[in-house]
Structures are given as structure tokens and as C-alpha cells.
Design an enzyme around this catalytic site. Structure first.
Site, PDB file in Angstrom:
ATOM      1  N   GLU A 159       4.824  -5.114   7.337  1.00 54.88           N
ATOM      2  CA  GLU A 159       4.081  -4.068   8.052  1.00 54.88           C
ATOM      3  C   GLU A 159       4.560  -3.855   9.479  1.00 54.88           C
ATOM      4  O   GLU A 159       4.487  -2.750  10.001  1.00 54.88           O
ATOM      5  CB  GLU A 159       2.578  -4.398   8.066  1.00 54.88           C
ATOM      6  CG  GLU A 159       1.878  -4.216   6.721  1.00 54.88           C
ATOM      7  CD  GLU A 159       1.882  -5.443   5.834  1.00 54.88           C
ATOM      8  OE1 GLU A 159       2.707  -6.363   6.055  1.00 54.88           O
ATOM      9  OE2 GLU A 159       1.067  -5.482   4.903  1.00 54.88           O
TER      10      GLU A 159
ATOM     11  N   GLY B 206       0.776  -5.018   1.117  1.00 52.82           N
ATOM     12  CA  GLY B 206      -0.435  -5.103   0.304  1.00 52.82           C
ATOM     13  C   GLY B 206      -0.198  -5.748  -1.053  1.00 52.82           C
ATOM     14  O   GLY B 206      -1.129  -6.308  -1.650  1.00 52.82           O
TER      15      GLY B 206
ATOM     16  N   GLU C 209      -0.460  -9.328  -0.381  1.00 54.55           N
ATOM     17  CA  GLU C 209      -1.877  -9.611  -0.106  1.00 54.55           C
ATOM     18  C   GLU C 209      -2.711  -9.577  -1.379  1.00 54.55           C
ATOM     19  O   GLU C 209      -3.618 -10.393  -1.561  1.00 54.55           O
ATOM     20  CB  GLU C 209      -2.406  -8.608   0.921  1.00 54.55           C
ATOM     21  CG  GLU C 209      -1.751  -8.820   2.289  1.00 54.55           C
ATOM     22  CD  GLU C 209      -2.069  -7.717   3.272  1.00 54.55           C
ATOM     23  OE1 GLU C 209      -1.831  -6.526   2.941  1.00 54.55           O
ATOM     24  OE2 GLU C 209      -2.539  -8.032   4.372  1.00 54.55           O
TER      25      GLU C 209
ATOM     26  N   ALA D 123       0.874  -1.171   0.000  1.00 57.92           N
ATOM     27  CA  ALA D 123       0.000   0.000   0.000  1.00 57.92           C
ATOM     28  C   ALA D 123       0.911   1.221   0.000  1.00 57.92           C
ATOM     29  O   ALA D 123       2.094   1.130   0.343  1.00 57.92           O
ATOM     30  CB  ALA D 123      -0.897  -0.018   1.227  1.00 57.92           C
TER      31      ALA D 123
HETATM   32  N1  CO8 Z   1       4.613   3.199  -0.666  1.00 56.69           N
HETATM   33  C1  CO8 Z   1       4.995   4.362  -1.211  1.00 56.69           C
HETATM   34  N2  CO8 Z   1       6.129   4.500  -1.931  1.00 56.69           N
HETATM   35  C2  CO8 Z   1       6.904   3.419  -2.094  1.00 56.69           C
HETATM   36  C3  CO8 Z   1       6.571   2.176  -1.541  1.00 56.69           C
HETATM   37  C4  CO8 Z   1       5.344   2.073  -0.796  1.00 56.69           C
HETATM   38  N3  CO8 Z   1       4.909   0.924  -0.263  1.00 56.69           N
HETATM   39  N4  CO8 Z   1       7.531   1.280  -1.849  1.00 56.69           N
HETATM   40  C5  CO8 Z   1       8.453   1.955  -2.571  1.00 56.69           C
HETATM   41  N5  CO8 Z   1       8.067   3.244  -2.721  1.00 56.69           N
HETATM   42  C6  CO8 Z   1       8.773   4.308  -3.446  1.00 56.69           C
HETATM   43  C7  CO8 Z   1       9.992   4.777  -2.678  1.00 56.69           C
HETATM   44  O1  CO8 Z   1       9.605   5.687  -1.678  1.00 56.69           O
HETATM   45  C8  CO8 Z   1      10.810   5.394  -3.768  1.00 56.69           C
HETATM   46  O2  CO8 Z   1      10.274   6.659  -4.070  1.00 56.69           O
HETATM   47  P1  CO8 Z   1      11.261   7.947  -4.252  1.00 56.69           P
HETATM   48  O3  CO8 Z   1      12.092   7.592  -5.435  1.00 56.69           O
HETATM   49  O4  CO8 Z   1      10.313   9.069  -4.460  1.00 56.69           O
HETATM   50  O5  CO8 Z   1      12.065   8.018  -3.000  1.00 56.69           O
HETATM   51  C9  CO8 Z   1      10.539   4.478  -4.959  1.00 56.69           C
HETATM   52  O6  CO8 Z   1       9.318   3.799  -4.654  1.00 56.69           O
HETATM   53  C10 CO8 Z   1      11.600   3.455  -5.153  1.00 56.69           C
HETATM   54  O7  CO8 Z   1      11.800   2.753  -3.941  1.00 56.69           O
HETATM   55  P2  CO8 Z   1      13.226   2.571  -3.248  1.00 56.69           P
HETATM   56  O8  CO8 Z   1      14.134   3.684  -3.587  1.00 56.69           O
HETATM   57  O9  CO8 Z   1      12.980   2.292  -1.792  1.00 56.69           O
HETATM   58  O10 CO8 Z   1      13.713   1.226  -3.998  1.00 56.69           O
HETATM   59  P3  CO8 Z   1      14.734   0.140  -3.462  1.00 56.69           P
HETATM   60  O11 CO8 Z   1      15.007  -0.746  -4.614  1.00 56.69           O
HETATM   61  O12 CO8 Z   1      15.877   0.784  -2.737  1.00 56.69           O
HETATM   62  O13 CO8 Z   1      13.904  -0.683  -2.330  1.00 56.69           O
HETATM   63  C11 CO8 Z   1      11.964  -1.839  -1.440  1.00 56.69           C
HETATM   64  C12 CO8 Z   1      12.788  -1.453  -2.693  1.00 56.69           C
HETATM   65  C13 CO8 Z   1      12.790  -2.758  -0.543  1.00 56.69           C
HETATM   66  C14 CO8 Z   1      10.730  -2.571  -1.907  1.00 56.69           C
HETATM   67  C15 CO8 Z   1      11.582  -0.573  -0.653  1.00 56.69           C
HETATM   68  O14 CO8 Z   1      11.024   0.378  -1.565  1.00 56.69           O
HETATM   69  C16 CO8 Z   1      10.604  -0.784   0.444  1.00 56.69           C
HETATM   70  O15 CO8 Z   1      10.952  -1.273   1.504  1.00 56.69           O
HETATM   71  N6  CO8 Z   1       9.313  -0.422   0.216  1.00 56.69           N
HETATM   72  C17 CO8 Z   1       8.274  -0.499   1.217  1.00 56.69           C
HETATM   73  C18 CO8 Z   1       7.799  -1.931   1.401  1.00 56.69           C
HETATM   74  C19 CO8 Z   1       6.744  -2.005   2.465  1.00 56.69           C
HETATM   75  O16 CO8 Z   1       6.968  -1.722   3.630  1.00 56.69           O
HETATM   76  N7  CO8 Z   1       5.507  -2.388   2.076  1.00 56.69           N
HETATM   77  C20 CO8 Z   1       4.396  -2.519   2.986  1.00 56.69           C
HETATM   78  C21 CO8 Z   1       3.571  -1.282   2.983  1.00 56.69           C
HETATM   79  S1  CO8 Z   1       2.286  -1.319   4.226  1.00 56.69           S
HETATM   80  C22 CO8 Z   1       1.056  -2.171   3.470  1.00 56.69           C
HETATM   81  O17 CO8 Z   1       1.181  -2.615   2.364  1.00 56.69           O
HETATM   82  C23 CO8 Z   1      -0.215  -2.330   4.237  1.00 56.69           C
HETATM   83  C24 CO8 Z   1      -1.252  -3.040   3.374  1.00 56.69           C
HETATM   84  C25 CO8 Z   1      -2.622  -2.851   3.924  1.00 56.69           C
HETATM   85  C26 CO8 Z   1      -3.647  -3.364   2.928  1.00 56.69           C
HETATM   86  C27 CO8 Z   1      -5.043  -3.188   3.455  1.00 56.69           C
HETATM   87  C28 CO8 Z   1      -6.075  -3.620   2.422  1.00 56.69           C
HETATM   88  C29 CO8 Z   1      -7.492  -3.609   2.950  1.00 56.69           C
END
Ligand code: CO8
Length: 257
Positions: free
Chosen positions: A133, A110, A113, A67
Site C-alpha cells: 500500500e 487486502g 490481510e 483491494a
Molecule cells: N486492483 C484492481 N485491479 C488489479 C489489482 C488490484 N489490486 N491487481 C491487479 N489488477 C488487474 C490489473 O490492473 C490487470 O488488469 P488489466 O488487464 O485490465 O490491465 C490485471 O489485474 C492483471 O494484472 P497485471 O497485468 O498487473 O498482472 P502482472 O502479473 O503483470 O502483475 C501484480 C501482478 C504484481 C500483482 C500487479 O497486478 C500488482 O501490482 N497489483 C496491485 C497489487 C497491490 O498494490 N495491491 C494492494 C492494493 S491496496 C489494498 O489492498 C488496500 C487494502 C485495504 C483493505 C481495507 C479493509 C478494511
């Protein structure tokens, strides 16, 4: 020009729809606008007589990294509750046609999921799954704790939810979360969708409904449900055609009715 900004849609084969998540700069983070478009596309293809199976995919680098954290970070409870934050994710479970997830790269939070809401998951060897999360001070909200527990059991669901560690495609296959690993995951998902689309759509949708009941009810009730649907299919044209074609040693021509 497409009606969508965050996804791409196409019809790569007869009866098959492809939805590609397309927010490359955010690793396909599932923002509300993206999700609205995904739901719109799913509902449109579900209503489209010409479509009998769907595939959802992302990019090489990310199926979806979760998400959208930037969208969520300042939310408070009252806003999340009153505006039913992310409740529209449940629409995917209402879709009758089969949906295959073709996962490459990150499928986190997400994104993991979303893949698990689909009916079948195929994963590339590069796929990285996880429910991180806990590292954000929350827990999965799109079914992660429940779907992993039902498929892989309590110990694995607890480990993944509480440590937030990533897991590989091979682990996901060994637990039964993913049906297989493929080097050309999108091609294989489209081939599988094409096979499914070549069957009677009414039987396929009945089969999906019956399998899903296995996750909702007791074995006795599930067996009763399956048998009722099985009996019901004797009222379809495709049952008459399928069995007549076998007896006449010819290929069935489905009317999907
Ligand atoms: N949300 C927003 N932006 C994101 C997300 C995200 N989940 N993941 C990556 N991005 C963005 C980064 O902020 C970055 O943006 P910018 O260039 O503007 O800084 C761009 O994407 C590229 O990402 P990275 O530079 O971080 O790329 P890396 O290759 O270094 O890392 C990762 C990749 C490891 C995937 C890293 O981006 C990361 O850890 N992302 C977050 C993963 C995460 O925590 N996901 C869980 C989110 S919480 C959730 O999903 C709750 C779900 C609830 C669902 C409910 C349904 C009913």
C-alpha cells in the site's frame, strides 16, 4: 447456476465448505461486489448446520492481489467515511467456524490481510505476500499493520509496511504468519478442514474463540477465559460422549451439541 458472480462455492467433503475467489481477469482484486458475495457465503455457511469448517482459496496465480485499486482511486474522504468503505471486511472475524486460507500466487495488500483474518494459513511455495500500500500513497487498511505486528513483531511489521516489499512463504512461516508450506496447498487445506470437521463442532468453535482471546487480552484474563469455556464444555453432550467413548475404547460419535 450460481447465485454469485465473483466467487465459487462448493462442498468438497463432509462438513467442509470451499469458497474460491474467482475474478481471474483482475487477479481476484477484492472489489465491493466480490466482498459482498464473500460475506454472504461466509454467513450462509456459518449458519449451515451441515458445515463445520471452511477453506478460502484463489487461483494458482493469485489468492487476491488486494483491494480493487480502480474502484478506490477516485474516492474522497467524505465518501469513504460516510459509506463505511471496506468496513464490512470485519465480518469475517465474526464467523464462528474455523476458516483456513489456502494461498497460491499473489496475496498482496487486502489479499494478504484477508489471509491473515483467517484462522490458519497454508501457503504454496509460489505464494507472494506483501503489503504494498505504501507504493500507492496509503497504508494497509484491513488489519495488516496490527496483525503482522502482533505475530511477527515491530521490526518486521515496520519493514513490510514502510518498504512495501513482497515476502515469501518461507519468510511467512519463519515469522509464524503461516503454519506451513505445501506443494498441494488446496488439497492439504481441504484435508485439514476435513479433520477439523470430524471433531465436535461445539468444541472446535470454543477452541477458536479461546485462541482468539489470546490476541485481545492479558494472559491472566485469557487463562481465566479459557478455563471458563473449558468448564462450560462439561455441559455439552459431546463432552459426555467423547470421554465415555475413550473409557469404552470406541470411536466417539459427535452430536455437535
Ligand atoms: N486492483 C484492481 N485491479 C488489479 C489489482 C488490484 N489490486 N491487481 C491487479 N489488477 C488487474 C490489473 O490492473 C490487470 O488488469 P488489466 O488487464 O485490465 O490491465 C490485471 O489485474 C492483471 O494484472 P497485471 O497485468 O498487473 O498482472 P502482472 O502479473 O503483470 O502483475 C501484480 C501482478 C504484481 C500483482 C500487479 O497486478 C500488482 O501490482 N497489483 C496491485 C497489487 C497491490 O498494490 N495491491 C494492494 C492494493 S491496496 C489494498 O489492498 C488496500 C487494502 C485495504 C483493505 C481495507 C479493509 C478494511
Amino acid at each position: 447456476t450460481s447465485q454469485y458472480q465473483n466467487i465459487l462455492t462448493s462442498r468438497p467433503a463432509d462438513g467442509v465448505a470451499l469458497i474460491t475467489l474467482n475474478r481471474p481477469k483482475a487477479l481476484n482484486a477484492l472489489s465491493s461486489p466480490l466482498y459482498e458475495e464473500l460475506n454472504h457465503a461466509l454467513a450462509s455457511f456459518d449458519a449451515d448446520e451441515g458445515i463445520r469448517a471452511m477453506v478460502i482459496t484463489g487461483s494458482e496465480k493469485a489468492f487476491a492481489a488486494g483491494a480493487d485499486i480502480k474502484e478506490m482511486k477516485d474516492k474522497d474522504f467524505s465518501d469513504a467515511f460516510k459509506n463505511r468503505f471496506l468496513e464490512n471486511w470485519a465480518l469475517l472475524s465474526q464467523i464462528r467456524k474455523p476458516i483456513i486460507a489456502a494461498v497460491s500466487g499473489y496475496a498482496l495488500g487486502g489479499g494478504c490481510e484477508l489471509a491473515m483474518m483467517c484462522d490458519i494459513i497454508l501457503a504454496s511455495p509460489t505464494a507472494v505476500f506483501g503489503q504494498p500500500e505504501i507504493n500507492l500513497g496509503v497504508i494497509p487498511g484491513g488489519g495488516g499493520t496490527q496483525r503482522i505486528a502482533r505475530v511477527a513483531g515491530k521490526s518486521i511489521a515496520m519493514e513490510l509496511t514502510l518498504t512495501g516489499r513482497n515476502f515469501t512463504a518461507a519468510e511467512a512461516v519463519s515469522w509464524g504468519l503461516v503454519s506451513r508450506i505445501s506443494d498441494k496447498v488446496l488439497d492439504d487445506a481441504l484435508a485439514m478442514a476435513t479433520t477439523i470437521a470430524s471433531k465436535s463442532a461445539i468444541a472446535v468453535q470454543a477452541g477458536k474463540e479461546a485462541v482468539n482471546v489470546a490476541y485481545e487480552t492479558s494472559l491472566t484474563e485469557g487463562l481465566r477465559y479459557e478455563r471458563r469455556i473449558f468448564h462450560g464444555l462439561f455441559a455439552t453432550r459431546d463432552q459426555k460422549e467423547g470421554m465415555a467413548a475413550f473409557a469404552e475404547k470406541r470411536k466417539a460419535t459427535w452430536s455437535h451439541s
